[in-house]
Enzyme design. Sequence first.
Site, PDB file in Angstrom:
ATOM      1  CG  ASP A  85     -15.267 -27.392   8.098  1.00  0.00           C
ATOM      2  OD1 ASP A  85     -15.016 -27.593   6.890  1.00  0.00           O
ATOM      3  OD2 ASP A  85     -15.971 -26.445   8.489  1.00  0.00           O
ATOM      4  CB  CYS A  88     -11.649 -27.596   3.070  1.00  0.00           C
ATOM      5  SG  CYS A  88     -11.189 -29.247   2.494  1.00  0.00           S
ATOM      6  CG  HIS A 245      -1.267 -27.936 -13.201  1.00  0.00           C
ATOM      7  ND1 HIS A 245       0.009 -27.503 -13.500  1.00  0.00           N
ATOM      8  CD2 HIS A 245      -1.944 -27.939 -14.382  1.00  0.00           C
ATOM      9  CE1 HIS A 245       0.090 -27.250 -14.798  1.00  0.00           C
ATOM     10  NE2 HIS A 245      -1.081 -27.508 -15.356  1.00  0.00           N
ATOM     11  CG  HIS A 267      -7.142 -28.822   3.869  1.00  0.00           C
ATOM     12  ND1 HIS A 267      -8.367 -28.513   4.412  1.00  0.00           N
ATOM     13  CD2 HIS A 267      -6.451 -27.650   3.813  1.00  0.00           C
ATOM     14  CE1 HIS A 267      -8.415 -27.212   4.672  1.00  0.00           C
ATOM     15  NE2 HIS A 267      -7.276 -26.677   4.317  1.00  0.00           N
TER      16      HIS A 267
END
EC number: 3.4.19.12
Length: 284
Positions: A85, A88, A245, A267
Amino acid sequence: MANEPQKSDDNGQAAEAVVTDDEIVLQDQQLKTIEDEQKSVPLVATLAPFSILCAEYDNETSAAFLSKATELSEVYGEIRYIRGDGNCFYRAILVGLIEIMLKDRARLEKFIASSRDWTRTLVELGFPDWTCTDFCDFFIEFLEKIHSGVHTEEAVYTILNDDGSANYILMFFRLITSAFLKQNSEEYAPFIDEGMTVAQYCEQEIEPMWKDADHLAINSLIKAAGTRVRIEYMDRTAAPNGGWHYDIPSDDQQIAPEITLLYRPGHYDVIYKKDSTEASEIEN
């Protein structure tokens, strides 16, 4: 990050921005997307097997993501979905820290003290008094009730899934991100779009709810919260270092991250390693 400066007409007057019908329709569509997301996904989901993520992809339409999800499943055993939304990233860090503090009383006490320090800092930086009395006091009281045992673990997750309470708590994290940037404005000013001050950036991009966190906000919140985070990327082109990562802070790779997030385009969710005896390391 910033809007383009207004163009001037021949008389040197700033031209007024005109919102077109298409832009209004797009805004309405975006709001509806958020509303639909809110209805279908909890703010903070229960832990789920990592295999659920793998099941979201197939070889025909998303072979690269399926391959990466399968590779990650060798190291990570569980995932906690976070509602998409615009909050996150902030919510994922909040959840990760709360999980740590539910198990570590000393860490909880340290974070309560740190939160009080941040409240004073916000006042010193000129934030409105109501900001501190509303959001900061609410968050500190939430932590104190965990410390005293008033809030059980079950109660904590109930609160984190209540829109009103959860977003009050979340606002504290946006505020300390803003405060950290303002405290270190000389260091971060070069990374902000030309024509916008650090204060303006914070007011437009950090402090309002539903605004996605960019890399500047991500680094600032992690440092303000005093934690260490690893972000695993499904698409390595999104990583700042071009790897699979990225650790924040990146100064000491020998110290393990406390929280691990999974980034998919736009997200963040929280992911959890398998027991060390089960997991094998993923190469950069």
